[in-house]
Design a protein around this motif. Structure first.
Motif, short mmCIF file in Angstrom:
data_model
loop_
_atom_site.label_atom_id
_atom_site.label_comp_id
_atom_site.label_asym_id
_atom_site.label_seq_id
_atom_site.Cartn_x
_atom_site.Cartn_y
_atom_site.Cartn_z
N SER A 179 0.82 -1.21 0.00
CA SER A 179 0.00 0.00 0.00
C SER A 179 0.86 1.26 0.00
N ASP A 191 2.15 -8.28 3.23
CA ASP A 191 1.03 -7.81 2.40
C ASP A 191 -0.16 -8.76 2.47
N LYS A 192 0.10 -10.05 2.39
CA LYS A 192 -0.98 -11.03 2.44
C LYS A 192 -1.69 -11.01 3.79
N TYR A 199 -3.83 -7.94 3.95
CA TYR A 199 -5.01 -8.12 3.11
C TYR A 199 -6.05 -8.99 3.82
N ASN A 231 -7.58 -7.12 6.82
CA ASN A 231 -8.51 -6.09 6.36
C ASN A 231 -9.80 -6.70 5.82
N SER A 232 -9.70 -7.80 5.08
CA SER A 232 -10.91 -8.42 4.53
C SER A 232 -11.77 -9.01 5.64
#
Length: 157
Positions: A48, A73-74, A77, A80-81
């Motif tokens: 990001s 990053d994963k 992600y 956040n999801s």
């Protein structure tokens, strides 16, 4: 994993899919913590904010740093999801309950105008029961919010 057991025990079966996946995030966090401990001196930017990774003089390879950045990053992600999933469910339930509350208020106004009706006491008892069950639903939604908040807080601490 005491909290995971508490979360599973307090989950509402119909809402199970809307709760955060605490065990998945906690499981992914363990290797991430190990990797961060090993590579703690490497300045890393996540996707990001990533422009180009800037490396200080270290003995780590670009592949190791890229793997760590990819894993971070994963995890971000997924976290956040999971947060978005719980938030969207909470908002939809809250809107549903607001509509229910408006209908209950309308029924109370109608009931007040029926004071001389012979079934007044029966209707009053029915509305009282509706308010009681509505209150229980609101408490369940509050528990949903609290459990998800506490789960994310424990994961991100």
């Amino acid at each position: 994993m005491k909290f995971a057991q508490e979360l599973i025990r307090k989950m509402i079966p119909e809402w199970r899919q809307a709760f955060i996946d605490y065990l998945l995030l906690k499981t992914l966090l363990k290797p991430l913590k190990l990797m961060l401990k090993k590579y703690r001196n490497i300045p890393i930017q996540t996707s990001s904010r990533r422009k180009d990774l800037k490396f200080s003089l270290t003995n780590y390879t670009k592949e190791e740093v890229d793997r760590l950045a990819y894993f971070i990053d994963k995890f971000e992600y997924l976290a956040n999801s999971e947060f978005e999933k719980a938030t969207l469910f909470f908002k939809s339930k809250l809107l549903e309950y607001l509509k229910k509350f408006r209908l209950l208020k309308i029924n109370v106004v109608i009931l007040d105008s029926m004071a001389s009706d012979p079934d007044f006491l029966r209707h009053k008892a029915q509305i009282k029961n509706c308010f009681h069950s509505f209150y229980k639903e609101i408490i369940l939604l509050q528990d949903f919010y609290t459990l998800n908040y506490e789960g994310l807080r424990k994961i991100l601490k």
